[in-house]
Scaffold this motif. Sequence first.
Motif, PDB file in Angstrom:
ATOM      1  N   ASP A 181      49.797   4.189  33.463  1.00  0.00           N
ATOM      2  CA  ASP A 181      50.321   3.827  34.993  1.00  0.00           C
ATOM      3  C   ASP A 181      49.565   4.136  36.131  1.00  0.00           C
ATOM      4  O   ASP A 181      49.180   3.507  37.005  1.00  0.00           O
ATOM      5  N   LYS A 182      49.295   5.523  35.956  1.00  0.00           N
ATOM      6  CA  LYS A 182      48.523   6.151  36.951  1.00  0.00           C
ATOM      7  C   LYS A 182      47.285   5.861  37.090  1.00  0.00           C
ATOM      8  O   LYS A 182      46.606   5.336  38.340  1.00  0.00           O
ATOM      9  N   SER A 183      46.516   5.209  36.138  1.00  0.00           N
ATOM     10  CA  SER A 183      44.975   4.763  36.035  1.00  0.00           C
ATOM     11  C   SER A 183      45.256   3.179  36.784  1.00  0.00           C
ATOM     12  O   SER A 183      44.287   3.019  37.344  1.00  0.00           O
ATOM     13  N   ALA A 184      46.355   2.545  36.190  1.00  0.00           N
ATOM     14  CA  ALA A 184      46.380   1.216  36.957  1.00  0.00           C
ATOM     15  C   ALA A 184      46.532   1.360  38.235  1.00  0.00           C
ATOM     16  O   ALA A 184      45.783   0.413  39.326  1.00  0.00           O
ATOM     17  N   VAL A 185      47.151   2.464  38.965  1.00  0.00           N
ATOM     18  CA  VAL A 185      47.294   2.671  40.517  1.00  0.00           C
ATOM     19  C   VAL A 185      45.891   3.005  41.197  1.00  0.00           C
ATOM     20  O   VAL A 185      45.534   2.417  42.071  1.00  0.00           O
ATOM     21  N   THR A 186      45.130   3.808  40.359  1.00  0.00           N
ATOM     22  CA  THR A 186      43.807   4.277  40.731  1.00  0.00           C
ATOM     23  C   THR A 186      42.940   3.095  40.761  1.00  0.00           C
ATOM     24  O   THR A 186      42.260   2.802  41.599  1.00  0.00           O
ATOM     25  N   ILE A 187      42.936   2.124  40.009  1.00  0.00           N
ATOM     26  CA  ILE A 187      42.158   0.928  39.932  1.00  0.00           C
ATOM     27  C   ILE A 187      42.443   0.021  41.023  1.00  0.00           C
ATOM     28  O   ILE A 187      41.654  -0.492  41.821  1.00  0.00           O
ATOM     29  N   ASP A 188      43.678  -0.085  41.331  1.00  0.00           N
ATOM     30  CA  ASP A 188      44.093  -0.619  42.569  1.00  0.00           C
ATOM     31  C   ASP A 188      43.561  -0.183  43.663  1.00  0.00           C
ATOM     32  O   ASP A 188      43.046  -0.914  44.502  1.00  0.00           O
ATOM     33  N   SER A 189      43.440   0.942  43.880  1.00  0.00           N
ATOM     34  CA  SER A 189      42.899   1.726  45.069  1.00  0.00           C
ATOM     35  C   SER A 189      41.610   1.620  44.994  1.00  0.00           C
ATOM     36  O   SER A 189      40.739   1.434  46.004  1.00  0.00           O
ATOM     37  N   ILE A 190      40.793   1.678  43.925  1.00  0.00           N
ATOM     38  CA  ILE A 190      39.411   1.344  43.842  1.00  0.00           C
ATOM     39  C   ILE A 190      39.005  -0.067  44.307  1.00  0.00           C
ATOM     40  O   ILE A 190      38.167  -0.440  45.189  1.00  0.00           O
ATOM     41  N   LEU A 191      39.809  -0.978  43.728  1.00  0.00           N
ATOM     42  CA  LEU A 191      39.432  -2.373  44.296  1.00  0.00           C
ATOM     43  C   LEU A 191      39.904  -2.532  45.697  1.00  0.00           C
ATOM     44  O   LEU A 191      38.943  -3.338  46.513  1.00  0.00           O
ATOM     45  N   THR A 192      40.680  -1.942  46.407  1.00  0.00           N
ATOM     46  CA  THR A 192      40.903  -2.010  47.713  1.00  0.00           C
ATOM     47  C   THR A 192      40.067  -1.409  48.441  1.00  0.00           C
ATOM     48  O   THR A 192      39.698  -2.135  49.569  1.00  0.00           O
ATOM     49  N   ASN A 193      39.431  -0.381  48.110  1.00  0.00           N
ATOM     50  CA  ASN A 193      38.207   0.454  48.691  1.00  0.00           C
ATOM     51  C   ASN A 193      36.990   0.153  48.251  1.00  0.00           C
ATOM     52  O   ASN A 193      35.972   0.871  48.734  1.00  0.00           O
ATOM     53  N   LEU A 194      36.775  -1.052  47.603  1.00  0.00           N
ATOM     54  CA  LEU A 194      35.441  -1.448  47.013  1.00  0.00           C
ATOM     55  C   LEU A 194      34.355  -1.416  48.128  1.00  0.00           C
ATOM     56  O   LEU A 194      33.112  -1.109  47.917  1.00  0.00           O
ATOM     57  N   ASN A 195      34.458  -1.882  49.296  1.00  0.00           N
ATOM     58  CA  ASN A 195      33.511  -2.225  50.293  1.00  0.00           C
ATOM     59  C   ASN A 195      33.040  -0.667  50.629  1.00  0.00           C
ATOM     60  O   ASN A 195      31.866  -0.547  50.685  1.00  0.00           O
ATOM     61  N   ALA A 196      33.897   0.203  50.908  1.00  0.00           N
ATOM     62  CA  ALA A 196      33.643   1.504  51.544  1.00  0.00           C
ATOM     63  C   ALA A 196      32.841   2.306  50.126  1.00  0.00           C
ATOM     64  O   ALA A 196      31.812   2.894  50.309  1.00  0.00           O
ATOM     65  N   ILE A 197      33.209   1.961  48.981  1.00  0.00           N
ATOM     66  CA  ILE A 197      32.574   2.568  47.598  1.00  0.00           C
ATOM     67  C   ILE A 197      31.057   2.008  47.797  1.00  0.00           C
ATOM     68  O   ILE A 197      30.107   2.676  47.639  1.00  0.00           O
ATOM     69  N   LYS A 198      31.054   0.640  47.845  1.00  0.00           N
ATOM     70  CA  LYS A 198      29.587   0.081  48.055  1.00  0.00           C
ATOM     71  C   LYS A 198      28.681   0.806  49.260  1.00  0.00           C
ATOM     72  O   LYS A 198      27.553   0.798  48.914  1.00  0.00           O
ATOM     73  N   ALA A 199      29.278   1.160  50.267  1.00  0.00           N
ATOM     74  CA  ALA A 199      28.736   1.816  51.197  1.00  0.00           C
ATOM     75  C   ALA A 199      27.898   3.046  51.032  1.00  0.00           C
ATOM     76  O   ALA A 199      26.943   3.316  51.323  1.00  0.00           O
ATOM     77  N   SER A 200      28.641   3.673  50.092  1.00  0.00           N
ATOM     78  CA  SER A 200      28.378   5.096  49.695  1.00  0.00           C
ATOM     79  C   SER A 200      27.353   5.029  48.348  1.00  0.00           C
ATOM     80  O   SER A 200      26.665   5.723  48.124  1.00  0.00           O
ATOM     81  N   LYS A 201      27.552   3.796  47.672  1.00  0.00           N
ATOM     82  CA  LYS A 201      26.709   3.549  46.589  1.00  0.00           C
ATOM     83  C   LYS A 201      26.112   2.088  46.479  1.00  0.00           C
ATOM     84  O   LYS A 201      26.621   0.906  45.916  1.00  0.00           O
TER      85      LYS A 201
END
Length: 140
Positions: A49-69
């Motif tokens: 359940d916690k991992s599913a929430v983490t995935i949602d957070s990653i997907l929401t912030n994918l553009n910011a993650i893309k900027a750093s990677k």
Amino acid sequence: MKKLAFLITSAFAITSCANNSSSQNDLVKSQEETMKIHDEIMPQVSVFDKSAVTIDSILTNLNAIKASKPTLDTALTRQELTLLKKDLEDATDHMMDWMKEYSTDSTTVDYAHRELTRVKEMKAVFDRVSKEQQQILSKY
């Protein structure tokens, strides 16, 4: 003749009691093993359940993650994370459904064996999904 009939009847009664005792032992052993496996899997539900929430957070912030990677393939990442989230939720839902359906009152050995098989299969799914989760989420 009466002694022979008595001996035969006694032998059947003893054999019947031995079979019942063996069946009862088999039933209890299967039920205990089923609960042991359930108890191993159950803590993973909250982790999933916690991992599913983490995935949602990653997907929401994918553009910011893309900027750093900058080399991150966002389409592939979105697909991979979406599939992982589905697997996590499916495993958890399967566990919840199994728990609702499981009858602790059953006294049949066949039922105990079927449920033991089901919970073993569920454990295999949980193990596979847990491994996937660790491999995929360790990147983030």
